[in-house]
Design an enzyme around this catalytic site. Structure first.
Site, mmCIF file in Angstrom:
data_model
loop_
_atom_site.group_PDB
_atom_site.id
_atom_site.type_symbol
_atom_site.label_atom_id
_atom_site.label_comp_id
_atom_site.label_asym_id
_atom_site.label_seq_id
_atom_site.Cartn_x
_atom_site.Cartn_y
_atom_site.Cartn_z
ATOM 1 N N PHE A 123 -1.040 8.250 10.510
ATOM 2 C CA PHE A 123 -0.690 7.703 9.207
ATOM 3 C C PHE A 123 -1.982 7.530 8.430
ATOM 4 C CE2 PHE A 123 3.592 5.405 8.414
ATOM 5 C CZ PHE A 123 4.281 6.578 8.647
ATOM 6 N N GLU A 256 5.637 8.246 4.024
ATOM 7 C CA GLU A 256 4.290 8.725 4.303
ATOM 8 C C GLU A 256 4.267 9.701 5.473
ATOM 9 O OE1 GLU A 256 0.408 6.515 5.930
ATOM 10 O OE2 GLU A 256 0.988 5.890 3.929
ATOM 11 N N ARG A 287 -3.169 4.385 1.044
ATOM 12 C CA ARG A 287 -2.084 4.437 0.061
ATOM 13 C C ARG A 287 -2.550 4.094 -1.348
ATOM 14 N NH1 ARG A 287 3.253 1.927 3.156
ATOM 15 N NH2 ARG A 287 3.641 3.767 4.429
ATOM 16 N N HIS A 352 6.442 -0.778 -3.795
ATOM 17 C CA HIS A 352 6.927 -0.606 -2.436
ATOM 18 C C HIS A 352 6.796 -1.828 -1.535
ATOM 19 C CE1 HIS A 352 7.983 1.373 1.260
ATOM 20 N NE2 HIS A 352 6.770 1.293 1.755
#
Length: 583
Positions: A123, A256, A287, A352
């Site tokens: 990630f 993601e 992010r 988000h």
């Protein structure tokens, strides 16, 4: 209109919220010997946790044996721009492996390697592969696992309950008043301790990955009014990739995991533009940086026909997409009849995640109010100015468990149960006061608030816009005092919308005030009039109600990083991400 007859429900621990944090808190309190009642607005298997797609982090080292909890700690603190509480981060990093393995033992269907160990994927901004996953529906898998455990333990869960007020007397929380969204029946939930796990406030932006009637800031408002502090409310994560069309789906999350599995971002000119913003990490950058890059490309006229940029995963092939990203494949077919194995997705930033929230004690997640705890997205402390993907699901189960255990201990220490009838009566009367004829309706005012926050406190902010936001908020608050609420045979949704609006206005004001106070650009908080990071603002801004009922904001220094862990927070000069995008 006369108040309905009040019912009562008594337990040792009351948990408000049926997402992962709430259910894990309930399990912990039950296993510690407490009688527990859980209430939620939605069905217990359909709380907001189901929207968490990509995975849950733990330094298991199954794919990358070099990984460690210390590295997880360093990645989280550094990428949060050092605004997170180091103790909260340390607890998350050290306890995540056991928490994930526990979920697997309880039946969570995580992807596994051929030898049976849990698989892990990359990630953004993680040094190693530490994200465990169940396709791209990890949150739903975890919530179902926890719900099954709650059922196995025979615990009481009551759906369709809207909590209008926490009950507090002399600084002690002793329960909550709630009403049934279908029947309007009111219940006084009496408890020695309360765990608040009611989510964040991202739905107050026009483009949001939350569904309707979720994350309106209602839990934050409950805590604020009870006497708690709200911290870092301006630090809101705009996920880089949300759907842009059709309108009813705008903002819906594009996980993601698409980028983790090799997705490439391109603008309308076909340029893989992340090379301009983070040439080392590209699409696997943090992010906040990817969101700002997407926003900038769109704002400078290099966006697509629906006002987004393009995310392409087609090179992975249909079979791999259906294995790794089944939900995304079906989501775009359902909404756009788009086959992502053949065509790129058009995406744009979407509100988000609330990285701020209720200020809590790191170890117990106790609030300023005795007997009241908070866990999950509603709580501040873990993410700082930028949340790493996969940390939120870890947060729910780790601090849900800690809050539940602490609530059970507090309950066991109580010799007498507090029941302040005047507080209950006042809460009941206040709720009845919302049911009235008026000239305004909650839904249009909610939309106006969401437009205001998107326009004045979105991905990039400045003082003039934030001030306009506060002025517009004052006007909306005036209009909200004349909202029409008429329960019908279809239920009490009008009442819930009016209460959501009240909460959203308070959460929005705390956010705007924090954004005005933070005169710098740091992580997800970007000020075009203050484009540089200010080292002097390594502080947490906290808001609380003063003696006149107005919000007051002050700054608190962030606790120091333990000396033995400081080295892990420094950037790794040998880090290379070559080859990471095609795992």
């Amino acid at each position: 209109m006369p108040s309905p007859q009040l019912r009562s429900n008594v337990a040792n621990v009351l948990v408000i919220g049926t997402g992962a944090a709430g259910l894990r808190a309930a399990i912990a309190a039950h296993q510690a010997g407490s009688e527990v009642v859980v209430v939620g607005k939605r069905r217990r298997d359909d709380a907001h946790t189901v929207l968490a797609a990509g995975g849950i982090n733990a330094a298991l080292g199954t794919v990358d044996p070099q990984d460690s909890w210390q590295q997880h700690f360093g990645d989280t603190l550094r990428e949060g721009y050092f605004l997170a509480d180091p103790r909260v981060v340390e607890l998350m990093a050290t306890e995540a492996p056991a928490a994930v393995l526990e979920l697997a033992e309880w039946g969570a269907p995580f992807a596994r390697l051929p030898d049976g160990r849990l698989d892990q994927r990359f990630f953004g901004a993680h040094r190693w592969r530490r994200t465990c996953y169940a396709g791209d529906w990890t949150g739903r898998a975890i919530l179902r696992t926890l719900a099954a455990k709650v059922a196995e333990l025979g615990m009481t869960v009551i759906d369709d309950q809207y909590v209008s007020q926490l009950l507090v007397a002399d600084g002690v929380c002793f329960g909550a008043l709630a009403f049934d969204l279908e029947t309007g029946e009111r219940t006084v939930f009496l408890a020695d301790a309360v765990v608040l796990a009611a989510g964040g406030h991202t739905r107050i932006w026009r483009r949001s990955s939350s569904r309707r009637d979720e994350n309106t800031g209602d839990g934050m408002y409950l805590a604020l009014r009870a006497g708690c502090r709200l911290q870092d409310m301006e630090l809101v994560q705009f996920h880089p990739t949300g759907m842009v069309a059709p309108e009813e789906a705008a903002g819906t999350l594009v996980t993601e995991a698409v980028r983790g599995e090799g997705g490439q971002l391109k603008n309308a000119l076909g340029e893989r533009f992340m090379a301009r913003y983070d040439p080392e990490r590209m699409e696997l950058s943090a992010r906040d940086r990817v969101a700002l890059a997407n926003y900038t490309e769109i704002a400078q006229g290099r966006g697509g026909p629906s006002g987004g940029v393009f995310l392409d995963i087609s090179h992975l092939g249909k079979d791999a997409i259906l294995e790794k990203l089944p939900r995304m494949y079906r989501q775009f077919l359902e909404y756009q009849m788009l086959d992502i194995s053949q065509q790129p997705m058009e995406v744009a930033p979407t509100a988000h995640y609330s990285m701020g929230g209720v200020a809590v004690d790191p170890d117990t997640h106790a609030t300023d109010v005795a007997g009241l705890y908070a866990a999950g997205e509603i709580a501040a402390g873990l993410h700082g100015a930028n949340r790493l993907g996969g940390n939120s699901l870890a947060e729910t189960v780790i601090f849900g468990r800690r809050a539940g255990e602490a609530a059970a201990r507090y309950s066991a220490s109580r010799d007498v149960a507090l029941r302040a009838r005047d507080v209950v009566r006042a809460a009941d009367q206040e709720l009845s006061g919302f049911i009235r004829h008026g000239r305004q309706f909650a839904r249009p005012l909610q939309r106006a608030l969401r437009d205001t926050m998107w326009e004045t406190c979105g991905v990039v902010r400045d003082q003039a816009g934030l001030q306009r936001g506060l002025e517009r908020l004052a006007e909306l608050r005036r209009l909200a005092a004349d909202v029409d609420v008429r329960p019908t045979s279809e239920g009490y949704a009008d009442l819930a919308h009016a209460l959501d609006l009240r909460a959203s206005l308070a959460a929005a004001e705390a956010t705007l005030l924090g954004a005005l106070a933070r005169t710098e650009s740091r992580g997800a908080h970007q000020r075009r009039d203050h484009p540089e990071l200010n080292p002097a603002l390594r502080v947490n801004f906290q808001a609380r109600l003063d003696g006149t009922g107005r919000l007051a904001v002050d700054a608190r220094p962030v606790p120091a990083v333990p000396a033995e862990l400081a080295g892990w927070t420094r950037p790794d000069p040998d880090l290379s991400v070559a080859g990471r995008l095609l795992e």
